[in-house]
Design an enzyme around this catalytic site. Sequence first.
Site, PDB file in Angstrom:
ATOM      1  N   SER A 104      71.565  68.079 -19.334  1.00 48.12           N
ATOM      2  CA  SER A 104      73.002  66.752 -18.131  1.00 48.12           C
ATOM      3  C   SER A 104      73.193  67.915 -16.914  1.00 48.12           C
ATOM      4  O   SER A 104      71.843  69.002 -16.654  1.00 48.12           O
ATOM      5  CB  SER A 104      74.346  66.522 -19.072  1.00 48.12           C
ATOM      6  OG  SER A 104      74.485  65.987 -17.247  1.00 48.12           O
ATOM      7  N   ASP A 224      69.623  55.418 -19.164  1.00 50.53           N
ATOM      8  CA  ASP A 224      70.682  56.338 -18.977  1.00 50.53           C
ATOM      9  C   ASP A 224      71.809  55.980 -17.148  1.00 50.53           C
ATOM     10  O   ASP A 224      70.618  56.278 -16.620  1.00 50.53           O
ATOM     11  CB  ASP A 224      69.605  58.537 -18.704  1.00 50.53           C
ATOM     12  CG  ASP A 224      71.257  59.058 -17.698  1.00 50.53           C
ATOM     13  OD1 ASP A 224      72.100  58.939 -17.656  1.00 50.53           O
ATOM     14  OD2 ASP A 224      70.406  60.791 -18.539  1.00 50.53           O
ATOM     15  N   HIS A 253      72.107  58.457 -21.839  1.00 54.83           N
ATOM     16  CA  HIS A 253      72.360  59.727 -21.638  1.00 54.83           C
ATOM     17  C   HIS A 253      72.176  60.357 -22.588  1.00 54.83           C
ATOM     18  O   HIS A 253      72.690  62.511 -22.064  1.00 54.83           O
ATOM     19  CB  HIS A 253      73.521  59.986 -20.582  1.00 54.83           C
ATOM     20  CG  HIS A 253      74.153  61.140 -19.182  1.00 54.83           C
ATOM     21  ND1 HIS A 253      73.141  61.832 -19.036  1.00 54.83           N
ATOM     22  CD2 HIS A 253      74.847  62.674 -20.239  1.00 54.83           C
ATOM     23  CE1 HIS A 253      73.158  62.731 -18.078  1.00 54.83           C
ATOM     24  NE2 HIS A 253      74.467  63.127 -18.844  1.00 54.83           N
TER      25      HIS A 253
END
Length: 274
Positions: A104, A224, A253
Amino acid sequence: MSVLVTGGRTVKVAGSPVHVLDTGSGPAVLMLHGSGPGTTGDGAWAATATSLAASHRVVAPDQAGFGRTPLPAGTSGGLRVWTEQAAALMDALGETSYAVVGHSMGGAVALALAAARPRQVSRVVAVGTMGAPEAPLSTDLNAVWAAPPGPEGARDMLGRLVADQSLVTDEAVAARADAMRAGAEAFAAMFPAPRTRWVDDLTLSAATLAAVRAPVLLVHGAQDRLTPLRTAALPLLDHLGDVRLHVLGRCGHAPQLEQPTAFRELLAAFLVRG
């Protein structure tokens, strides 16, 4: 000079302490966590580190403002702070060549680091990554950054992270709630509203992405919600020179947590790829 602490050690980096999980031996792999409240290096990567430690030195820091790593004086985090601290950490540890795995926010940092340090970064794995040009702030990422400390906020956040809601157990919620409360003050300084500016800060320019010389593996969950495949991973294929994308179905995610076996197999194969 390093000081041993429970669960890891603290390394002075440019005068500021960085708490790091440092385990295993062999070629170095720097693992950078994401930006959710309560996230830490060992919390995000401990299981992956265990699987890699027999063949690699795994370095998983708490990035500035997370866990036991304070924000350097006069800063409130951001891409430049995290990238420079990651580079300086590896210098302090004596590593001159290393792979970088980032999740991320950590994916954007990993790509920025590869662009800034092309001689040091040998390859990049960006997981559910941020950093794509023109990627908007998703409703779910905004909600995660705004999640209040405590069980209610932890449960809501974890529910947004994964496709398989059975993973949102009472035990997982309690552990994340404790971590969120412990880091609440520092986190509040990093992602106040309006939060679009923090997505903008983590966005990488076309020139930066073009400067990445290392091979890149993008790993993304098809479901996600925080960094959707269409706006986060697919655009990077047009900007990175040596890149491949692996999409995991029925995955949100955090592929390393939701599909750990598949993720570790992908990671291990890519790290030894010729």
